[in-house]
Design a protein around this motif. Structure first.
Motif, mmCIF file in Angstrom:
data_model
loop_
_atom_site.group_PDB
_atom_site.id
_atom_site.type_symbol
_atom_site.label_atom_id
_atom_site.label_comp_id
_atom_site.label_asym_id
_atom_site.label_seq_id
_atom_site.Cartn_x
_atom_site.Cartn_y
_atom_site.Cartn_z
ATOM 1 N N LEU A 14 0.554 -1.494 0.256
ATOM 2 C CA LEU A 14 0.176 -0.273 0.219
ATOM 3 C C LEU A 14 1.044 1.912 -0.207
ATOM 4 C CD1 LEU A 14 -2.496 0.834 0.462
ATOM 5 C CD2 LEU A 14 -2.978 1.052 2.478
ATOM 6 N N SER A 15 2.124 0.860 0.949
ATOM 7 C CA SER A 15 3.338 2.170 0.683
ATOM 8 C C SER A 15 3.328 2.544 -0.433
ATOM 9 C CB SER A 15 3.940 2.047 2.302
ATOM 10 O OG SER A 15 5.001 2.961 1.610
ATOM 11 N N GLY A 16 4.084 1.355 -0.794
ATOM 12 C CA GLY A 16 4.051 1.628 -2.571
ATOM 13 C C GLY A 16 3.199 2.434 -3.124
ATOM 14 N N TYR A 17 1.840 2.490 -3.222
ATOM 15 C CA TYR A 17 0.491 2.704 -4.401
ATOM 16 C C TYR A 17 1.029 3.624 -4.283
ATOM 17 C CZ TYR A 17 -0.679 -3.091 -4.780
ATOM 18 O OH TYR A 17 -1.639 -3.926 -4.695
ATOM 19 N N ASN A 18 1.285 4.138 -2.988
ATOM 20 C CA ASN A 18 1.108 5.615 -2.038
ATOM 21 C C ASN A 18 1.888 6.716 -2.945
ATOM 22 O OD1 ASN A 18 -1.721 5.015 -1.437
ATOM 23 N ND2 ASN A 18 -0.809 4.536 0.774
ATOM 24 N N PHE A 19 3.215 5.823 -2.705
ATOM 25 C CA PHE A 19 4.585 6.918 -2.821
ATOM 26 C C PHE A 19 4.014 7.366 -4.574
ATOM 27 C CE2 PHE A 19 8.299 6.918 -4.156
ATOM 28 C CZ PHE A 19 9.265 8.385 -3.746
ATOM 29 N N LEU A 20 4.052 5.720 -5.687
ATOM 30 C CA LEU A 20 4.091 6.159 -7.124
ATOM 31 C C LEU A 20 2.826 6.460 -7.623
ATOM 32 C CD1 LEU A 20 4.889 1.997 -8.153
ATOM 33 C CD2 LEU A 20 6.332 4.243 -7.790
ATOM 34 N N GLN A 21 1.954 6.953 -6.740
ATOM 35 C CA GLN A 21 0.688 7.471 -7.552
ATOM 36 C C GLN A 21 0.800 8.903 -6.750
ATOM 37 O OE1 GLN A 21 -2.493 5.269 -6.353
ATOM 38 N NE2 GLN A 21 -2.640 4.136 -8.405
ATOM 39 N N SER A 22 1.664 8.929 -5.886
ATOM 40 C CA SER A 22 1.595 10.813 -5.794
ATOM 41 C C SER A 22 2.738 11.320 -6.457
ATOM 42 C CB SER A 22 2.398 10.816 -3.958
ATOM 43 O OG SER A 22 3.820 10.248 -4.129
ATOM 44 N N ASN A 23 3.514 10.843 -7.297
ATOM 45 C CA ASN A 23 4.691 11.768 -8.134
ATOM 46 C C ASN A 23 5.642 12.322 -7.909
ATOM 47 O OD1 ASN A 23 3.273 10.839 -10.686
ATOM 48 N ND2 ASN A 23 1.618 12.240 -10.119
ATOM 49 N N GLN A 24 5.984 11.588 -6.007
ATOM 50 C CA GLN A 24 7.422 12.239 -5.751
ATOM 51 C C GLN A 24 8.197 11.111 -6.336
ATOM 52 O OE1 GLN A 24 7.236 11.188 -1.356
ATOM 53 N NE2 GLN A 24 5.609 11.293 -1.665
ATOM 54 N N PHE A 25 9.515 11.975 -6.442
ATOM 55 C CA PHE A 25 10.550 11.692 -7.251
ATOM 56 C C PHE A 25 11.082 10.018 -6.615
ATOM 57 C CE2 PHE A 25 15.500 11.283 -7.489
ATOM 58 C CZ PHE A 25 16.146 11.134 -8.213
ATOM 59 N N LEU A 26 11.630 9.665 -7.715
ATOM 60 C CA LEU A 26 11.848 8.095 -6.925
ATOM 61 C C LEU A 26 13.401 7.302 -7.358
ATOM 62 C CD1 LEU A 26 10.975 4.726 -6.499
ATOM 63 C CD2 LEU A 26 10.534 4.962 -9.053
ATOM 64 N N THR A 27 13.693 7.153 -6.218
ATOM 65 C CA THR A 27 15.161 6.804 -5.875
ATOM 66 C C THR A 27 15.522 4.868 -6.985
ATOM 67 O OG1 THR A 27 15.611 5.182 -4.021
ATOM 68 C CG2 THR A 27 15.868 8.085 -3.522
ATOM 69 N N VAL A 32 14.586 -0.340 -7.425
ATOM 70 C CA VAL A 32 14.696 -2.079 -7.224
ATOM 71 C C VAL A 32 13.294 -2.259 -6.282
ATOM 72 C CG1 VAL A 32 16.053 -3.114 -6.917
ATOM 73 C CG2 VAL A 32 17.169 -1.323 -8.319
ATOM 74 N N GLU A 33 13.398 -2.139 -5.074
ATOM 75 C CA GLU A 33 12.779 -2.702 -3.935
ATOM 76 C C GLU A 33 10.956 -2.992 -5.070
ATOM 77 O OE1 GLU A 33 12.121 -2.448 0.451
ATOM 78 O OE2 GLU A 33 12.320 -0.746 -0.194
ATOM 79 N N LEU A 34 10.646 -1.574 -5.432
ATOM 80 C CA LEU A 34 9.181 -1.954 -6.134
ATOM 81 C C LEU A 34 9.575 -2.876 -7.294
ATOM 82 C CD1 LEU A 34 8.002 1.858 -5.921
ATOM 83 C CD2 LEU A 34 7.177 -0.076 -4.023
ATOM 84 N N ALA A 35 10.732 -3.107 -7.887
ATOM 85 C CA ALA A 35 10.358 -3.879 -8.786
ATOM 86 C C ALA A 35 10.231 -5.983 -8.384
ATOM 87 C CB ALA A 35 11.410 -3.726 -9.495
ATOM 88 N N HIS A 36 11.003 -6.053 -7.276
ATOM 89 C CA HIS A 36 11.384 -7.061 -6.929
ATOM 90 C C HIS A 36 9.748 -7.466 -5.932
ATOM 91 C CE1 HIS A 36 15.238 -8.052 -7.114
ATOM 92 N NE2 HIS A 36 15.754 -7.060 -6.556
ATOM 93 N N TRP A 37 8.972 -6.355 -5.286
ATOM 94 C CA TRP A 37 8.016 -6.761 -4.799
ATOM 95 C C TRP A 37 6.494 -7.147 -5.397
ATOM 96 C CZ3 TRP A 37 7.135 -2.222 -0.467
ATOM 97 C CH2 TRP A 37 8.029 -2.327 0.578
ATOM 98 N N SER A 38 6.969 -6.250 -6.866
ATOM 99 C CA SER A 38 5.843 -6.791 -8.262
ATOM 100 C C SER A 38 5.859 -8.059 -8.045
ATOM 101 C CB SER A 38 6.101 -5.722 -8.820
ATOM 102 O OG SER A 38 7.753 -5.395 -9.781
#
Length: 78
Positions: A14-27, A32-38
């Motif tokens: 849920l935190s990953g969804y919210n972060f990506l949908q907020s359009n904040q800068f992604l390091t 990498v972490e989100l890609a693994h979680w996918s």
């Protein structure tokens, strides 16, 4: 790259969804972490691909290409 550090909880996803949908800068580390979680939640991968599609100009092009291809191959394995 060491691989998956931990199995994501529902709150992590849920935190990953919210972060990506907020359009904040992604390091790169976050991507990498989100890609693994996918691997555990394909919807997160779809959201990450959408984020990369919208924000690719703000990221290192080699990084974007590599992870876009990684996500595509991960999401298409059944």
């Amino acid at each position: 790259m060491r691989g998956l550090q931990k199995i994501p909880s529902q709150n992590d996803l849920l935190s990953g969804y919210n972060f990506l949908q907020s359009n904040q800068f992604l390091t790169e580390a976050q991507a990498v972490e989100l890609a693994h979680w996918s691997r555990f939640d394909p919807r997160l991968g779809e959201i990450l691909i959408s984020y990369l599609q919208k924000n690719w100009m703000n990221l290192n092009n080699r990084f974007v290409l590599y992870y876009f291809l990684y996500l595509l191959t991960t999401l298409t394995k059944f």
